[in-house]
Design a protein around this motif. Sequence first.
Motif, PDB file in Angstrom:
ATOM      1  N   VAL A  40     -14.969  -6.440  -0.468  1.00  0.00           N
ATOM      2  CA  VAL A  40     -14.556  -5.638  -1.623  1.00  0.00           C
ATOM      3  C   VAL A  40     -13.386  -4.765  -1.202  1.00  0.00           C
ATOM      4  O   VAL A  40     -13.410  -4.144  -0.134  1.00  0.00           O
ATOM      5  CB  VAL A  40     -15.716  -4.748  -2.133  1.00  0.00           C
ATOM      6  CG1 VAL A  40     -15.212  -3.807  -3.238  1.00  0.00           C
ATOM      7  CG2 VAL A  40     -16.863  -5.596  -2.648  1.00  0.00           C
ATOM      8  N   LEU A  41     -12.368  -4.718  -2.060  1.00  0.00           N
ATOM      9  CA  LEU A  41     -11.235  -3.828  -1.860  1.00  0.00           C
ATOM     10  C   LEU A  41     -11.240  -2.791  -2.983  1.00  0.00           C
ATOM     11  O   LEU A  41     -11.293  -3.148  -4.158  1.00  0.00           O
ATOM     12  CB  LEU A  41      -9.919  -4.606  -1.900  1.00  0.00           C
ATOM     13  CG  LEU A  41      -9.777  -5.791  -0.939  1.00  0.00           C
ATOM     14  CD1 LEU A  41      -8.413  -6.454  -1.136  1.00  0.00           C
ATOM     15  CD2 LEU A  41      -9.953  -5.349   0.506  1.00  0.00           C
ATOM     16  N   VAL A  42     -11.190  -1.522  -2.604  1.00  0.00           N
ATOM     17  CA  VAL A  42     -11.168  -0.423  -3.577  1.00  0.00           C
ATOM     18  C   VAL A  42      -9.809   0.259  -3.482  1.00  0.00           C
ATOM     19  O   VAL A  42      -9.369   0.623  -2.382  1.00  0.00           O
ATOM     20  CB  VAL A  42     -12.291   0.594  -3.301  1.00  0.00           C
ATOM     21  CG1 VAL A  42     -12.230   1.747  -4.298  1.00  0.00           C
ATOM     22  CG2 VAL A  42     -13.651  -0.086  -3.354  1.00  0.00           C
ATOM     23  N   THR A  43      -9.154   0.467  -4.620  1.00  0.00           N
ATOM     24  CA  THR A  43      -7.830   1.075  -4.588  1.00  0.00           C
ATOM     25  C   THR A  43      -7.867   2.591  -4.466  1.00  0.00           C
ATOM     26  O   THR A  43      -7.024   3.186  -3.785  1.00  0.00           O
ATOM     27  CB  THR A  43      -7.010   0.697  -5.845  1.00  0.00           C
ATOM     28  OG1 THR A  43      -7.667   1.192  -7.015  1.00  0.00           O
ATOM     29  CG2 THR A  43      -6.829  -0.813  -5.941  1.00  0.00           C
ATOM     30  N   HIS A  44      -8.873   3.237  -5.124  1.00  0.00           N
ATOM     31  CA  HIS A  44      -8.920   4.698  -5.064  1.00  0.00           C
ATOM     32  C   HIS A  44     -10.274   5.205  -5.552  1.00  0.00           C
ATOM     33  O   HIS A  44     -11.137   4.420  -5.943  1.00  0.00           O
ATOM     34  CB  HIS A  44      -7.770   5.317  -5.855  1.00  0.00           C
ATOM     35  CG  HIS A  44      -7.834   5.099  -7.330  1.00  0.00           C
ATOM     36  ND1 HIS A  44      -7.523   3.889  -7.912  1.00  0.00           N
ATOM     37  CD2 HIS A  44      -8.177   5.924  -8.367  1.00  0.00           C
ATOM     38  CE1 HIS A  44      -7.661   3.982  -9.221  1.00  0.00           C
ATOM     39  NE2 HIS A  44      -8.068   5.208  -9.516  1.00  0.00           N
ATOM     40  N   PRO A  70      -9.348   3.449   0.685  1.00  0.00           N
ATOM     41  CA  PRO A  70      -8.685   4.621   1.261  1.00  0.00           C
ATOM     42  C   PRO A  70      -9.691   5.532   1.959  1.00  0.00           C
ATOM     43  O   PRO A  70     -10.893   5.493   1.669  1.00  0.00           O
ATOM     44  CB  PRO A  70      -8.070   5.300   0.037  1.00  0.00           C
ATOM     45  CG  PRO A  70      -7.874   4.203  -0.948  1.00  0.00           C
ATOM     46  CD  PRO A  70      -9.044   3.278  -0.742  1.00  0.00           C
ATOM     47  N   ALA A  71      -9.204   6.361   2.867  1.00  0.00           N
ATOM     48  CA  ALA A  71     -10.074   7.133   3.757  1.00  0.00           C
ATOM     49  C   ALA A  71     -11.126   7.948   3.014  1.00  0.00           C
ATOM     50  O   ALA A  71     -12.293   7.984   3.421  1.00  0.00           O
ATOM     51  CB  ALA A  71      -9.215   8.051   4.627  1.00  0.00           C
ATOM     52  N   GLY A 109       0.138   4.076  -1.692  1.00  0.00           N
ATOM     53  CA  GLY A 109      -0.384   5.210  -0.941  1.00  0.00           C
ATOM     54  C   GLY A 109      -0.792   6.377  -1.798  1.00  0.00           C
ATOM     55  O   GLY A 109      -1.593   7.205  -1.382  1.00  0.00           O
ATOM     56  N   GLN A 110      -0.274   6.457  -3.044  1.00  0.00           N
ATOM     57  CA  GLN A 110      -0.546   7.632  -3.871  1.00  0.00           C
ATOM     58  C   GLN A 110      -0.793   7.213  -5.317  1.00  0.00           C
ATOM     59  O   GLN A 110      -0.100   6.356  -5.862  1.00  0.00           O
ATOM     60  CB  GLN A 110       0.645   8.587  -3.818  1.00  0.00           C
ATOM     61  CG  GLN A 110       0.480   9.863  -4.620  1.00  0.00           C
ATOM     62  CD  GLN A 110       1.630  10.825  -4.398  1.00  0.00           C
ATOM     63  OE1 GLN A 110       1.758  11.417  -3.336  1.00  0.00           O
ATOM     64  NE2 GLN A 110       2.478  10.969  -5.397  1.00  0.00           N
ATOM     65  N   ALA A 122      -5.337   9.465  -2.942  1.00  0.00           N
ATOM     66  CA  ALA A 122      -4.775   8.262  -2.336  1.00  0.00           C
ATOM     67  C   ALA A 122      -5.044   7.051  -3.220  1.00  0.00           C
ATOM     68  O   ALA A 122      -6.088   6.947  -3.862  1.00  0.00           O
ATOM     69  CB  ALA A 122      -5.366   8.049  -0.951  1.00  0.00           C
ATOM     70  N   ASN A 123      -4.091   6.138  -3.244  1.00  0.00           N
ATOM     71  CA  ASN A 123      -4.234   4.874  -3.972  1.00  0.00           C
ATOM     72  C   ASN A 123      -3.567   3.780  -3.160  1.00  0.00           C
ATOM     73  O   ASN A 123      -2.407   3.914  -2.767  1.00  0.00           O
ATOM     74  CB  ASN A 123      -3.582   4.973  -5.351  1.00  0.00           C
ATOM     75  CG  ASN A 123      -3.707   3.700  -6.166  1.00  0.00           C
ATOM     76  OD1 ASN A 123      -4.627   3.545  -6.951  1.00  0.00           O
ATOM     77  ND2 ASN A 123      -2.770   2.769  -5.990  1.00  0.00           N
ATOM     78  N   VAL A 124      -4.278   2.710  -2.911  1.00  0.00           N
ATOM     79  CA  VAL A 124      -3.739   1.581  -2.160  1.00  0.00           C
ATOM     80  C   VAL A 124      -3.703   0.357  -3.061  1.00  0.00           C
ATOM     81  O   VAL A 124      -4.721  -0.037  -3.636  1.00  0.00           O
ATOM     82  CB  VAL A 124      -4.595   1.278  -0.906  1.00  0.00           C
ATOM     83  CG1 VAL A 124      -4.076   0.029  -0.188  1.00  0.00           C
ATOM     84  CG2 VAL A 124      -4.595   2.472   0.039  1.00  0.00           C
ATOM     85  N   GLY A 125      -2.520  -0.229  -3.207  1.00  0.00           N
ATOM     86  CA  GLY A 125      -2.387  -1.496  -3.911  1.00  0.00           C
ATOM     87  C   GLY A 125      -2.537  -2.643  -2.928  1.00  0.00           C
ATOM     88  O   GLY A 125      -2.122  -2.535  -1.770  1.00  0.00           O
TER      89      GLY A 125
END
Length: 218
Positions: A40-44, A70-71, A109-110, A122-125
């Motif tokens: 699973v990948l979570v963006t934020h 993200p952390a 990143g944001q 934080a937001n990761v695409g």
Amino acid sequence: MLLTKFTHACVRLEQDGRVLVLDPGIFSESAEALAGADVVLVTHEHPDHYDAAALRQALSDAPRLSIYAPAGVAQDLQNRAPEHAARIFVSAAGESFGVAGFAVQCFGGQHAVIHPSMPMVANVGYLIDDDVYHPGDSLIVPHGVSVGTLLVPIHAPWSKVSEVVDFVVSVRSPRAFQIHDALLSEKGLAFTESHVARIGALHGVAFRHLAPGQSVEI
């Protein structure tokens, strides 16, 4: 690769018996989306993208499942499920990694600005297998890559139609499908999507609406 759209921002990818899920949130059919998932990948951290209870249950149900986020999200989930902390990993913009046979690149990143009075998160695409790009809650155009399938945040408190259209035109992927659509009525969604489809087509983008639960081979 089989792509299945769930309600709002959740998407499931299946290939060669492997399953990757993006952003199972509280608006989505998380249990169904997560069934048999390998990663699973979570963006934020916002709950419409991060259903903490569903992910904790999924970690308990599937010993092979790993989660990248993200952390702040990773730490929150590790606190909720300390017995599974070794399978919860931090992702950040600029990173690339392979997991469960999928190649993942991280961008952004944001989170997009909702209002100056609200704190940024934080937001990761994520770009999956040099093809599917899920930007989360941002309109960051990934640099140095060609996107084959763009997942378009069609409506959000932080965006307007012109920004969404510019994002689609800038990424210029041959295929595009909507995400982040739970806050619009059926008529409002059709109206907004018509602009994206019409202007996107002028730049070689074939935009298509997917209903919740609908799948497409890409």
